[in-house]
Design a protein around this motif. Sequence first.
Motif, short mmCIF file in Angstrom:
data_model
loop_
_atom_site.label_atom_id
_atom_site.label_comp_id
_atom_site.label_asym_id
_atom_site.label_seq_id
_atom_site.Cartn_x
_atom_site.Cartn_y
_atom_site.Cartn_z
N GLN A 1 0.87 -1.19 0.00
CA GLN A 1 0.00 0.00 0.00
C GLN A 1 0.90 1.23 0.00
N THR B 1 -9.13 5.64 5.26
CA THR B 1 -9.31 5.17 6.64
C THR B 1 -8.17 5.66 7.53
N LEU C 1 -8.36 9.36 8.09
CA LEU C 1 -9.40 9.70 9.05
C LEU C 1 -8.95 9.42 10.48
N ARG C 2 -8.28 8.28 10.64
CA ARG C 2 -7.78 7.90 11.97
C ARG C 2 -6.77 8.93 12.48
N PHE D 1 -8.47 12.08 13.46
CA PHE D 1 -9.18 11.88 14.72
C PHE D 1 -8.21 11.93 15.90
N VAL E 1 -3.53 -3.90 -4.44
CA VAL E 1 -3.77 -3.98 -3.01
C VAL E 1 -5.11 -4.66 -2.77
N TYR F 1 -12.89 -6.90 9.90
CA TYR F 1 -12.53 -6.11 11.08
C TYR F 1 -13.15 -6.75 12.31
N PHE G 1 -13.60 2.84 15.86
CA PHE G 1 -13.38 3.66 14.67
C PHE G 1 -14.06 5.02 14.85
N PRO G 2 -13.35 6.11 14.53
CA PRO G 2 -13.95 7.45 14.74
C PRO G 2 -15.22 7.65 13.92
N VAL H 1 -17.76 9.75 11.99
CA VAL H 1 -17.77 11.04 11.31
C VAL H 1 -19.10 11.75 11.55
#
Lengths: 187, 179
Positions: free
Chosen positions: A157, A163, A166-167, A170, B150, B158, B166-167, B169
Amino acid sequence: MSFKHLFMKSSFVKAPIQNGIGRYVGQLQRITVKFCKEHSDSKGVRDFIENQVVDFAKQNPGIVVYLKPRRHRAPHVKLEYLNGETEILSAKCLSERELRQWLEVARGSSGEPVARLRKMQHTDRPSIQGVWTPWTNVPPQTNLETFPSEEGYRAPQREQTATEKLRELFARQQEQKQLTEETTGTS
Amino acid sequence: MSSMQRAKQWATFARIWHIYDAKWQNPFDSSKTIAKYLKGQHKPIYHPLSDCGDHVVVINCRDIALPGPEWYQRVFFHHTGYPKGGATWTLAWELHEKNPTKIMERAVHRAVGGTLLRKGLMARLHLFPDEHVSEDLLRHVTSQIPQLRVQPRRLDSYSEEEVRDFPKVFDYPADHVIR
């Protein structure tokens, strides 16, 4: 060399059993000169015999020279080599000088038939470090792996995913919040 | 040629087996890489006249990922050879339902090129719809071809904890109705 010769064989550069490493063995063993004593086609051959053939035989003790007069026949020279090959050289209307030059060619020849060379170089030692095999430069831990491997061969990657972004955002926000709480709490 | 030189020659031209995991991979991109291994073009000794290709085992052909709208736009043509309507055109998703390895096979078939070697090269390709490969094939495999794309993670991969942490939104309002 051209590929257009229909009957010319192809071969690689080679020398008869390491000839010339240590000692040299002349590959031309015997020449038989046939000529006519009268006809003008043999003029050059006759001149060669008169002026040069004794010197030629003395200079090349490894080569046997035969002379065969043949009445009213076209002159030619039979060349016999150490590897068993024979070659007929037509000496018709050749001058003395030309015949001498052709004999020089034969003297240095290995006796192998003239062939198209597939490669212009040859080596007995293609590589000092060893020729390549499928296992060259393979990391040794591959021996211990079991295939198919689940994780090891995935595409990397390279860019940050949404993701992860965003983490990160945050986490930074939480940090900021904590910081402001601390500052307001102390003051 | 001495016996040592002969052994070196065998080692140089030894055929090895590779495995490739086609999970989440574009079959048309992967086929170019696979064709390279089948033809031996990844080797420094490659020459078009020397037979130096390897075997490739492809697993998880069922889980390939076609790009964009190709599942319902790409069409595979087949002709039975008989006159008067021997031709059929099958959509990719249909073909995949019928035979999960067929799209990969057709892609590699195209990628190895239309030479007389094609039949021999295709014979060294071993396709499997899932990860179950018979043991007598798998014991030859000594190398793996890295994937090209990928693999995305699905929500079900998960753990519950990860999902909870997980945040968020945004949140749906209390009176929101999901139909």
